[in-house]
Design a protein around this motif. Structure first.
Motif, PDB file in Angstrom:
ATOM      1  N   GLU A 304       0.846  -1.161  -0.168  1.00 20.89           N
ATOM      2  CA  GLU A 304       0.009  -0.154   0.020  1.00 20.89           C
ATOM      3  C   GLU A 304       0.871   1.244  -0.163  1.00 20.89           C
ATOM      4  OE1 GLU A 304      -2.605   3.120   1.388  1.00 20.89           O
ATOM      5  OE2 GLU A 304      -0.980   2.602   2.511  1.00 20.89           O
ATOM      6  N   GLU A 306       0.727   4.512   0.788  1.00 20.20           N
ATOM      7  CA  GLU A 306       1.126   5.393   2.070  1.00 20.20           C
ATOM      8  C   GLU A 306       2.071   4.759   3.042  1.00 20.20           C
ATOM      9  OE1 GLU A 306      -1.710   7.460   5.020  1.00 20.20           O
ATOM     10  OE2 GLU A 306      -0.448   6.487   6.242  1.00 20.20           O
ATOM     11  N   ALA A 307       1.678   3.353   3.390  1.00 21.94           N
ATOM     12  CA  ALA A 307       2.682   2.488   4.098  1.00 21.94           C
ATOM     13  C   ALA A 307       4.125   2.847   3.677  1.00 21.94           C
ATOM     14  CB  ALA A 307       2.207   1.352   4.279  1.00 21.94           C
ATOM     15  N   LEU A 310       5.793   6.236   4.221  1.00 18.09           N
ATOM     16  CA  LEU A 310       5.996   6.560   5.425  1.00 18.09           C
ATOM     17  C   LEU A 310       7.110   5.766   6.069  1.00 18.09           C
ATOM     18  CD1 LEU A 310       2.552   6.742   7.436  1.00 18.09           C
ATOM     19  CD2 LEU A 310       4.074   8.908   6.565  1.00 18.09           C
ATOM     20  N   SER A 379       5.749  -9.058   3.448  1.00 20.00           N
ATOM     21  CA  SER A 379       5.766 -10.021   4.258  1.00 20.00           C
ATOM     22  C   SER A 379       4.217 -10.004   5.024  1.00 20.00           C
ATOM     23  CB  SER A 379       6.946  -9.819   5.215  1.00 20.00           C
ATOM     24  OG  SER A 379       6.540  -9.249   6.447  1.00 20.00           O
ATOM     25  N   PHE A 380       3.463  -8.965   5.256  1.00 20.61           N
ATOM     26  CA  PHE A 380       2.318  -9.143   5.790  1.00 20.61           C
ATOM     27  C   PHE A 380       1.116  -8.216   5.134  1.00 20.61           C
ATOM     28  CE2 PHE A 380       4.415  -5.539   8.079  1.00 20.61           C
ATOM     29  CZ  PHE A 380       3.544  -4.414   7.948  1.00 20.61           C
ATOM     30  N   ALA A 382      -2.000  -8.126   2.854  1.00 25.59           N
ATOM     31  CA  ALA A 382      -3.417  -8.849   2.720  1.00 25.59           C
ATOM     32  C   ALA A 382      -3.510  -9.266   1.308  1.00 25.59           C
ATOM     33  CB  ALA A 382      -4.257  -8.131   3.143  1.00 25.59           C
TER      34      ALA A 382
ATOM     35  N   ALA B  16       2.349  -9.308  13.138  1.00 27.68           N
ATOM     36  CA  ALA B  16       1.859  -9.123  11.706  1.00 27.68           C
ATOM     37  C   ALA B  16       2.525 -10.328  11.013  1.00 27.68           C
ATOM     38  CB  ALA B  16       2.811  -7.827  11.005  1.00 27.68           C
ATOM     39  N   GLY B  17       1.576 -10.546   9.921  1.00 28.48           N
ATOM     40  CA  GLY B  17       2.177 -11.823   9.078  1.00 28.48           C
ATOM     41  C   GLY B  17       1.100 -13.216   8.917  1.00 28.48           C
ATOM     42  N   GLU B  18       1.757 -14.271   8.549  1.00 31.87           N
ATOM     43  CA  GLU B  18       0.931 -15.351   8.004  1.00 31.87           C
ATOM     44  C   GLU B  18       0.540 -16.021   9.509  1.00 31.87           C
ATOM     45  OE1 GLU B  18      -0.572 -16.652   4.815  1.00 31.87           O
ATOM     46  OE2 GLU B  18       1.049 -15.536   4.583  1.00 31.87           O
ATOM     47  N   MET B  36      -7.187  -3.401   2.697  1.00 32.31           N
ATOM     48  CA  MET B  36      -7.933  -4.477   2.931  1.00 32.31           C
ATOM     49  C   MET B  36      -7.243  -5.085   4.360  1.00 32.31           C
ATOM     50  SD  MET B  36      -9.568  -7.332   2.499  1.00 32.31           S
ATOM     51  CE  MET B  36     -10.265  -6.970   0.715  1.00 32.31           C
ATOM     52  N   MET B  37      -7.827  -5.724   5.022  1.00 35.53           N
ATOM     53  CA  MET B  37      -7.325  -6.511   6.377  1.00 35.53           C
ATOM     54  C   MET B  37      -7.585  -7.734   6.632  1.00 35.53           C
ATOM     55  SD  MET B  37      -5.988  -5.014   9.502  1.00 35.53           S
ATOM     56  CE  MET B  37      -6.827  -3.388   9.475  1.00 35.53           C
ATOM     57  N   GLU B  38      -6.767  -8.548   7.151  1.00 40.14           N
ATOM     58  CA  GLU B  38      -7.268  -9.911   7.244  1.00 40.14           C
ATOM     59  C   GLU B  38      -6.573 -10.235   8.825  1.00 40.14           C
ATOM     60  OE1 GLU B  38      -6.224 -13.230   4.142  1.00 40.14           O
ATOM     61  OE2 GLU B  38      -5.240 -14.018   5.740  1.00 40.14           O
ATOM     62  N   PHE B  53      -2.093 -10.490  11.853  1.00 39.70           N
ATOM     63  CA  PHE B  53      -2.711  -9.763  10.972  1.00 39.70           C
ATOM     64  C   PHE B  53      -2.088  -9.549   9.504  1.00 39.70           C
ATOM     65  CE2 PHE B  53      -0.106  -6.288  12.485  1.00 39.70           C
ATOM     66  CZ  PHE B  53      -0.073  -5.610  11.395  1.00 39.70           C
ATOM     67  N   LYS B  54      -2.794  -9.619   8.413  1.00 40.97           N
ATOM     68  CA  LYS B  54      -2.262  -9.055   7.163  1.00 40.97           C
ATOM     69  C   LYS B  54      -2.889  -7.760   6.681  1.00 40.97           C
ATOM     70  CE  LYS B  54      -1.959 -12.914   4.852  1.00 40.97           C
ATOM     71  NZ  LYS B  54      -1.501 -13.747   3.800  1.00 40.97           N
ATOM     72  N   THR B  55      -2.266  -6.949   6.146  1.00 44.68           N
ATOM     73  CA  THR B  55      -3.046  -5.690   5.745  1.00 44.68           C
ATOM     74  C   THR B  55      -2.221  -5.394   4.539  1.00 44.68           C
ATOM     75  OG1 THR B  55      -3.998  -3.741   6.470  1.00 44.68           O
ATOM     76  CG2 THR B  55      -1.842  -4.003   7.011  1.00 44.68           C
ATOM     77  N   PHE B  56      -3.371  -4.650   3.576  1.00 45.90           N
ATOM     78  CA  PHE B  56      -2.876  -3.843   2.393  1.00 45.90           C
ATOM     79  C   PHE B  56      -3.466  -2.424   2.872  1.00 45.90           C
ATOM     80  CE2 PHE B  56      -3.787  -1.632  -1.575  1.00 45.90           C
ATOM     81  CZ  PHE B  56      -2.602  -1.719  -2.140  1.00 45.90           C
ATOM     82  N   GLY B  57      -2.751  -1.858   3.768  1.00 47.77           N
ATOM     83  CA  GLY B  57      -3.521  -0.349   4.203  1.00 47.77           C
ATOM     84  C   GLY B  57      -2.305   0.336   4.769  1.00 47.77           C
ATOM     85  N   CYS B  58      -2.834   1.555   5.172  1.00 51.68           N
ATOM     86  CA  CYS B  58      -2.034   2.874   5.548  1.00 51.68           C
ATOM     87  C   CYS B  58      -1.445   2.513   6.800  1.00 51.68           C
ATOM     88  CB  CYS B  58      -2.770   4.251   5.348  1.00 51.68           C
ATOM     89  SG  CYS B  58      -3.899   4.132   6.649  1.00 51.68           S
ATOM     90  N   GLY B  59      -0.696   3.563   7.269  1.00 51.81           N
ATOM     91  CA  GLY B  59       0.055   3.546   8.649  1.00 51.81           C
ATOM     92  C   GLY B  59      -0.922   3.445   9.537  1.00 51.81           C
ATOM     93  N   ILE B  62      -2.201  -0.305   9.855  1.00 46.49           N
ATOM     94  CA  ILE B  62      -1.315  -1.231  10.350  1.00 46.49           C
ATOM     95  C   ILE B  62      -1.055  -1.076  11.663  1.00 46.49           C
ATOM     96  CG2 ILE B  62       1.353  -1.732  10.221  1.00 46.49           C
ATOM     97  CD1 ILE B  62       1.289  -0.807   7.406  1.00 46.49           C
TER      98      ILE B  62
END
Ligand SMILES: Cc1ncc(COP(=O)(O)O)c(C=O)c1O
Ligand SMILES: Cc1ncc(COP(=O)(O)O)c(C=O)c1O
Ligand code: FES
Ligand code: FES
Lengths: 386, 146, 386, 146
Positions: A304, A306-307, A310, A379-380, A382, B16-18, B36-38, B53-59, B62
């Protein structure tokens, strides 16, 4: 910590020579150019020299340069001005889907008043289609406004061809050259451009000053009414220091244009080569030939934006998503959307722009750090390759 | 723009992670930002014993996931369901206004994971009474580019 | 040669502290406040501090301050914005005959579109009449725009009373406070002002930056469309250095307001006393009580203004006719006309403004030289006392 | 804004002031700027032997009057009538565009003075054939203030 600025498209630092050119105008030479006495008159003649320098960079006459508060004002003025001036002829404007918001939001504003706007599609590299353009023209078309080079993906449009089409149909042609200025050779007259927006802070000049080139003979009403400044076409006490800075920046850009383009291009290419060879699953957005020399736009799949930014910032590396204004924005880039990227790729895309102060070392450092960051975030993530 | 605690959780996220063989998985995507968050859970006797958790998301997303997974560990499912994004934000010492919704991502992913577990095991949980796995929230904002 | 600047109303030099506050924003702190990384974010928070300083000077909330490119843009925005916003309610604007051209020409621009404008008369000292104002209000009136203090004769209007009338009738009230700022105590909320124009270069800040105060709850459309800057109400990359300079100037003005007013007033009074006692046949225009502290406007009967100014310039003394923009203008001051002065007196009138760097010595020198100049010019004037 | 020669004539004008018992006086006011010029002449045998001006006018007006009075001295009335503002401007080495009209002030004041003389003495001068003492000229400009 090491600082590596790779966001020259967002804004540039003011060069030393530029700041020096500005300084006297805050203090000793603070006169108002409209005043009749010594320091006013000398400000007035300095103003005219400054105008000539900006004109030289774009191959026009100095009397065709009108200073504004920046690229945004120039865009607003050109579009709203033409809309008002040509009301009797028609109400149709042609632009593209990848213009800067200064252009798009101005068009939307006019749409609310009843103007009609065609937003041309672009192909997957960001080019408009000249046949589409010609087909979009009606007898109500009063303006074609297509940006010279895009701020996110760097794509340079076929300006000369657009100018020819505009001329053939007797339609005014405006181009937002804020990103192209100082990065692409521009001869406004030869290219058939009627109006062109510029901004100083993208070429190592100060923020808050820009210009609109208006070809001799093109008449549009003022956007700012008041005093008789700028040959009565743009009111307001002149931002003398800003103008002198802009002029100096233009002078430097003009003198070093070829050199600048060459060195910036090779740095940018080095960066692109390094990063795509060290990180898997990166896409390059836009065209590699007709592209701003300093620009590269990359999709780091599964990460992503923004992440990523940063984490980069934490290592002193500055770049941008190319569209989001810091935390306040969640709209996916309208430019990448127009290029046909799916949402998750848009959210994974970062614009890097190198500039005159970027070194090969900077790039090596940035690549090394970004490799580690992308690895960690993936690595993390989604989303995944699978 | 983020405070130190948020930055700390963001730069060095916990959990964080699998996860191998999770007992429950919850996915939630933000309609605001497309992120997206898992969340994956290990559950023993209705108590959350591990969370990832795993995420495709901002600061903010996370950091929220990091505290959320910390906070739910050791809690019963009912206790975990009582936690809202407000609790994560408090734990983080605040989030910038436009980034509040990202913490909802964590809250909802947790709910979805517990819902997944409840569905699989035929549990009726008080905290899921009003839970609608298809619920959305609204947000409207506009970009600027430079 | 000795230089005595007595034209602080035209523009002021940038104070040392102000320039120092600006400098970092050209170089190290050059970040774009819309950017997500370090130098962008710190620019953003500096921007908010700057806004708070300007707000403090006029007694408002920082979220009510919108930076513009100067007083002219602020005037245009307030008037055009209100006209567009209140179209459904009406098309009538009330202003005065002695406004700055930024206001007057904007009104004239709207008149061409079908808006109706009442230009209130002023009395011989430059005051509008509150009964006239109230009588001019119709159910189509959408805006009252009366300047806080006049730039030529310095007359300070009864702003609080105007605010009350506006409020009573539910009409928006804008005031051009470009000259009043930093020279008169202003509490925008207490005075019932809905919108107020400001400009930095009249208070020892840089040119090309200003602000419009818009009271919370007042909604007018943008004048400049584009990016999401200024809480989405004024697009364009922020002129950071300019804004920081404006903020510093505002901070200084706020801290020294009483002192400044006192010392400037006494210098101005000294100048007026000296010159009127040493030269015959001088008229003072405007009011001596409700007047900008630094301003004095004098009619040197039988002497033509430009000639006088140039003779003064030859002695290093800078002042202005208060209306003519150097050699390009031959329109007699619309302000002095509105005060009822006959043409030949208008052409003989000069505005002097003292400022923070003026000394008693400067004034003694200026008076001495002006006495000689007036004598000489009168010796071959085509008009005479007789 | 003015060149050195103009400034010199402006700061130290020749022939400025009152004349005792002039043979002819011409007044001309500029409709553009409201300024006013008066030229007084001493004339002997149709030759201008002395000239003085008074003006309520700008730098350009004063400088133009200065060279105009210089130039007409020693000339016959017919010769003086052949001089136009163009000659004064040339003599001054040029005037800024918006200040050209001020030199017309001098030209016209000279014509008015000679006309006055011709009227008084019943002279028919070739150079006054088309002269209309009420003629005007147009100009349009707009101020700005600071
Ligand atoms: C293509 C383009 N147009 C317009 C602008 C606006 O210019 P300014 O920030 O000077 O208003 C920018 C940058 O901000 C730009 O990249
Ligand atoms: C009363 C007044 N309003 C507006 C302006 C215009 O301000 P700016 O020059 O900053 O555009 C000025 C001065 O120029 C002024 O004196
Ligand atoms: S999770 Fe999408 S913006 Fe924060
Ligand atoms: S004589 Fe009036 S402007 Fe020159």
């Amino acid at each position: 910590m090491r600082q590596v600025y790779l966001d020259y498209s967002a804004t540039t630092p003011v060069k030393k020579e530029v700041l020096e050119a500005m300084l006297p105008y805050f203090t000793e030479k603070f006169g108002n150019p409209s005043s009749l006495y010594g320091i006013g008159l000398s400000a007035k003649s300095d103003l005219s020299e400054a105008r000539a320098k900006v004109a030289k960079l774009i191959g026009t006459d100095e009397r065709e340069i009108y200073f504004t508060s920046g690229g945004t004002e120039a865009d607003n003025w050109a579009v709203i001005g033409t809309a008002r001036a040509k009301k009797a002829k028609g109400n149709h404007i042609i632009t593209s889907k990848i213009e800067h918001h200064a252009l798009l939001h101005t068009c939307e504003y006019l749409e609310k008043e009843g103007y009609e706007v065609t937003y041309l599609d672009v192909d997957s590299k960001g080019f408009i289609n000249l046949t589409d353009l010609e087909n979009a023209i009606t007898d109500k078309t009063i303006l074609i406004s297509i940006m010279f080079a895009n701020n996110e993906v760097g794509t340079i449009q076929p300006i000369k061809e657009i100018g020819e089409i505009a001329k053939k149909h007797g339609i005014l042609f405006h181009t937002d050259a804020v990103q192209a200025l100082g990065n692409v050779p521009i001869h406004a007259h030869e290219l058939g451009i009627d109006m062109m927006s510029m901004s100083a802070h993208k070429i190592y000049g100060p923020k808050g000053i820009g210009a609109l080139y208006i070809r001799k003979g093109v008449v549009i009403p003022n956007l700012l009414n008041g005093g008789a400044q700028e040959n009565k076409r743009r009111a307001g006490t002149e931002n003398m220091a800003g103008i002198m800075g802009f002029a100096k920046a233009a002078e430097l850009a003009e003198a070093n244009l070829d050199e600048h383009i060459e060195s910036i291009t090779s740095l940018r290419n080095y960066f692109a080569k390094e990063i795509t060879s060290k990180i898997e699953d990166i896409d390059i957005n836009g065209d590699m030939e007709k592209r701003l020399p300093g620009n590269i736009n990359l999709t780091f799949n599964y990460v992503e934006g923004e992440a990523l930014l940063l984490y980069m910032d934490a290592k002193g590396i500055a770049a941008s998503t190319g569209s989001a204004c810091s935390s306040a924005s969640f709209t996916p880039s309208h430019v990448l959307r127009a290029l046909g990227l799916p949402l998750e790729k848009i959210y994974s895309s970062i614009r890097f722009t190198v500039g005159d102060f970027t070194t090969k070392d900077d790039i090596d450092y940035a690549v090394e750090e970004i490799v580690k960051i992308v690895e960690k975030l993936r690595s993390f993530s989604a989303f995944n390759k699978e | 723009m983020y405070n130190e605690k948020v930055m700390e959780h963001f730069m060095n996220p916990h959990n964080a992670g699998e996860m191998e063989n999770p007992d429950a998985v919850g996915n939630y995507g933000s309609p605001v930002c497309g992120d997206m968050m898992e969340i994956s859970l290990k559950i023993e006797n209705n108590v959350i014993v591990d969370a990832k958790f795993k995420t495709f998301g901002c600061g903010s997303a996370i950091a929220s996931s990091s505290v959320a997974t910390d906070m739910i560990m050791g809690k019963t499912l009912e206790e975990a369901l009582e936690l809202t994004n407000k609790n994560f934000i408090d734990e983080l010492g605040g989030l910038p206004g436009p980034k509040i919704h990202c913490s909802v991502l964590a809250e909802q992913a947790v709910r979805h994971a517990i819902y997944d577990y409840a569905q699989k095991h035929g549990l009726e949980l008080e905290g899921l009474k009003d839970f609608d796995p298809n619920k959305d929230f609204d947000h409207d904002d506009e970009g600027c580019e430079v």
